[in-house]
Design a protein around this motif. Structure first.
Motif, PDB file in Angstrom:
ATOM      1  N   MET A  56      42.448  26.070  39.124  1.00 33.13           N
ATOM      2  CA  MET A  56      41.246  26.899  39.280  1.00 33.13           C
ATOM      3  C   MET A  56      40.211  26.172  40.137  1.00 33.13           C
ATOM      4  N   LEU A  57      39.519  26.938  40.979  1.00 25.66           N
ATOM      5  CA  LEU A  57      38.468  26.381  41.822  1.00 25.66           C
ATOM      6  C   LEU A  57      37.100  26.752  41.259  1.00 25.66           C
ATOM      7  N   HIS A  58      36.218  25.784  41.232  1.00 21.71           N
ATOM      8  CA  HIS A  58      34.843  26.031  40.808  1.00 21.71           C
ATOM      9  C   HIS A  58      34.023  26.418  42.042  1.00 21.71           C
ATOM     10  N   VAL A  59      33.425  27.598  41.970  1.00 21.37           N
ATOM     11  CA  VAL A  59      32.771  28.220  43.130  1.00 21.37           C
ATOM     12  C   VAL A  59      31.269  28.260  42.933  1.00 21.37           C
ATOM     13  N   TYR A  60      30.563  27.904  44.002  1.00 26.47           N
ATOM     14  CA  TYR A  60      29.102  28.015  43.987  1.00 26.47           C
ATOM     15  C   TYR A  60      28.665  29.083  44.978  1.00 26.47           C
ATOM     16  N   THR A  61      27.718  29.920  44.559  1.00 28.86           N
ATOM     17  CA  THR A  61      27.110  30.879  45.470  1.00 28.86           C
ATOM     18  C   THR A  61      25.635  31.008  45.119  1.00 28.86           C
ATOM     19  N   ASP A  62      24.891  31.744  45.911  1.00 31.75           N
ATOM     20  CA  ASP A  62      23.445  31.850  45.734  1.00 31.75           C
ATOM     21  C   ASP A  62      23.117  33.050  44.847  1.00 31.75           C
ATOM     22  N   LYS A  63      23.200  32.839  43.535  1.00 30.83           N
ATOM     23  CA  LYS A  63      22.976  33.942  42.599  1.00 30.83           C
ATOM     24  C   LYS A  63      21.538  34.456  42.656  1.00 30.83           C
ATOM     25  N   ASP A  79      32.683  43.226  38.723  1.00 35.69           N
ATOM     26  CA  ASP A  79      33.933  43.934  38.398  1.00 35.69           C
ATOM     27  C   ASP A  79      33.792  44.682  37.077  1.00 35.69           C
ATOM     28  N   GLU A  80      32.978  45.736  37.081  1.00 39.02           N
ATOM     29  CA  GLU A  80      32.693  46.470  35.842  1.00 39.02           C
ATOM     30  C   GLU A  80      33.915  47.208  35.303  1.00 39.02           C
ATOM     31  N   ARG A  81      34.848  47.570  36.185  1.00 35.44           N
ATOM     32  CA  ARG A  81      36.048  48.302  35.749  1.00 35.44           C
ATOM     33  C   ARG A  81      37.223  47.373  35.454  1.00 35.44           C
ATOM     34  N   ASN A  82      36.976  46.087  35.502  1.00 34.37           N
ATOM     35  CA  ASN A  82      38.030  45.091  35.228  1.00 34.37           C
ATOM     36  C   ASN A  82      39.262  45.279  36.125  1.00 34.37           C
ATOM     37  N   GLU A  83      39.002  45.520  37.392  1.00 38.33           N
ATOM     38  CA  GLU A  83      40.095  45.685  38.352  1.00 38.33           C
ATOM     39  C   GLU A  83      40.623  44.348  38.861  1.00 38.33           C
ATOM     40  N   PHE A  84      39.801  43.295  38.729  1.00 39.75           N
ATOM     41  CA  PHE A  84      40.156  42.015  39.343  1.00 39.75           C
ATOM     42  C   PHE A  84      40.155  40.864  38.341  1.00 39.75           C
ATOM     43  N   THR A  85      40.629  41.148  37.134  1.00 36.44           N
ATOM     44  CA  THR A  85      40.629  40.111  36.103  1.00 36.44           C
ATOM     45  C   THR A  85      41.513  38.924  36.488  1.00 36.44           C
ATOM     46  N   GLU A  86      42.598  39.189  37.201  1.00 35.66           N
ATOM     47  CA  GLU A  86      43.529  38.119  37.572  1.00 35.66           C
ATOM     48  C   GLU A  86      42.888  37.103  38.507  1.00 35.66           C
ATOM     49  N   VAL A  87      41.952  37.555  39.340  1.00 38.05           N
ATOM     50  CA  VAL A  87      41.355  36.642  40.312  1.00 38.05           C
ATOM     51  C   VAL A  87      40.553  35.551  39.611  1.00 38.05           C
ATOM     52  N   LYS A  88      40.116  35.836  38.375  1.00 35.86           N
ATOM     53  CA  LYS A  88      39.316  34.866  37.630  1.00 35.86           C
ATOM     54  C   LYS A  88      40.163  33.718  37.094  1.00 35.86           C
ATOM     55  N   THR A 133      46.912  41.968  48.483  1.00 38.73           N
ATOM     56  CA  THR A 133      45.886  42.572  47.632  1.00 38.73           C
ATOM     57  C   THR A 133      44.713  41.598  47.577  1.00 38.73           C
ATOM     58  N   LEU A 134      43.587  42.049  47.068  1.00 42.26           N
ATOM     59  CA  LEU A 134      42.433  41.139  46.971  1.00 42.26           C
ATOM     60  C   LEU A 134      42.786  39.919  46.133  1.00 42.26           C
ATOM     61  N   THR A 135      43.407  40.137  44.979  1.00 43.97           N
ATOM     62  CA  THR A 135      43.744  39.020  44.098  1.00 43.97           C
ATOM     63  C   THR A 135      44.774  38.099  44.718  1.00 43.97           C
ATOM     64  N   SER A 136      45.859  38.665  45.241  1.00 40.11           N
ATOM     65  CA  SER A 136      46.936  37.813  45.764  1.00 40.11           C
ATOM     66  C   SER A 136      46.515  37.084  47.043  1.00 40.11           C
TER      67      SER A 136
END
Length: 349
Positions: free
Chosen positions: A1-8, A29-38, A332-335
């Motif tokens: 897993m990579l720890h990501v920083y962004t400007d929240k 991701d309110e619809r939980n479409e991208f849970t795998e990316v996490k 796909t976005l996740t892959s």
């Protein structure tokens, strides 16, 4: 897993800004479409705990709203911590980043004008086999004597529209030259007219079977969600009933249809207009599509026929399965961002 920083904090100030697709997947991701990316990326609050940084919005957003100083501040902060900064250009035309020392993800653009750290990435969309085509209806195509090539979309012989399309490009390019626009210049190209020209050639060839639906306007001119869904079903049904799908760029120098064809397990016939394809050092695209090089457009029919005739039924089936798997595993976005995760982890980006 990579720890990501962004400007929240910057995101909170500009909630409607056009977000980097991965940042959107991680934060919205309110619809939980991208849970795998996490499983591959985790946002951290402190820059000191980060392994990589993402500029939260597209370069288009920063430049349009004259916020490039905010982008530069974030990039400088990350570079001071020796972090790679990944950024994003959106849209058909795109803009030029003000910082040359960042990685730039982009759909469109020209291979011959590629930036030093530019990374092509695919278009992301709903899985057609989950949302539009019943998996029971989606069969591996049986190889026939004639290749069946399909297309549904805007393609017209209307010379007035072609002139308007080119005139608009000239106008936009002039605005850029005069410093009145930040959108990058584009080659003169009337996509609907050129599509019509190529498709008619295919229709006239006696050894090629065509499955073509011409539209005068984009998405047949529909505007309601229900009508959009109807045209999308028709679009994918045409793919389902074809072996190959004709692909030529639109307003931007890329084709969403190309990735939709791969997702459907069909074979794209791509007219290469100096295109960039994703992960070219990892994916051998010659095994997944027929790519007609610039200057060789006159060989389109010959190349299609040779490709088709040189395959057995087994290899024809294998390429269809391989294309669907390619989309699932890389596009796909996740892959796709899973592959980017691996490149960063292995210091290969």
């Amino acid at each position: 897993m990579l720890h990501v920083y962004t400007d929240k904090q910057f995101i909170e100030k500009h909630p409607k800004g056009e977000k980097f697709p991965l940042i959107y997947a991680l934060l919205f991701d309110e619809r939980n479409e991208f849970t795998e990316v996490k499983k591959y990326y985790q946002l951290v609050d402190s820059i000191d705990n980060a392994e990589v940084a993402f500029l939260p919005f597209s370069w288009n957003f920063y430049l349009k709203h004259n916020l490039q100083q905010e982008a530069e501040r974030f990039i400088d902060e990350c570079h001071d911590k020796q972090l790679k900064v990944l950024t994003y250009i959106s849209g058909d035309q795109g803009v030029t980043p003000t910082n040359k020392d960042v990685y730039v993800f982009r759909n469109s653009g020209y291979k011959s004008k590629k930036l030093k750290n530019q990374i092509s990435f695919p278009a992301f969309f709903k899985d057609p086999l989950e949302h539009y085509i019943d998996k029971k209806e989606h069969q591996i195509r049986v190889k026939t004597a004639k290749p069946v090539i399909g297309f549904v979309g805007q393609a017209t012989p209307n010379l007035l529209k072609a002139a308007k399309d080119i005139g608009l490009i000239i106008y936009r390019n002039l605005k850029f030259r005069l410093g009145k626009s930040l959108l990058e210049p584009q080659q003169w190209f009337a996509a609907p007219f050129m599509r019509y020209k190529y498709l008619k050639r295919l229709e006239k060839h006696p050894e090629i079977e065509t499955n073509i639906v011409y539209r005068e306007r984009y998405r047949a001119g529909v505007r309601t969600n229900r009508s959009v869904d109807k045209t999308t079903y028709e679009f994918y049904e045409n793919m389902n009933d074809s072996d190959y799908i004709f692909n030529l760029r639109g307003a931007g120098n890329f084709s969403v249809r190309f990735y939709q064809t791969i997702a459907m397990g069909r074979i794209p016939v791509l007219i290469d207009t100096d295109c960039l394809l994703p992960l070219e050092g990892i994916i051998d695209w010659t095994q997944h599509c027929i790519r007609i090089p610039q200057g060789k457009e006159h060989e389109m029919e010959q190349r299609l026929l040779e490709f088709h005739q040189n395959m057995t039924q087994q290899t024809f089936e294998e390429i269809q399965k391989a294309n669907r798997k390619l989309w699932e595993d890389y596009l796909t976005l996740t892959s796709f961002f899973a592959r980017i995760h691996d490149l960063i982890k292995n210091d290969e980006l």
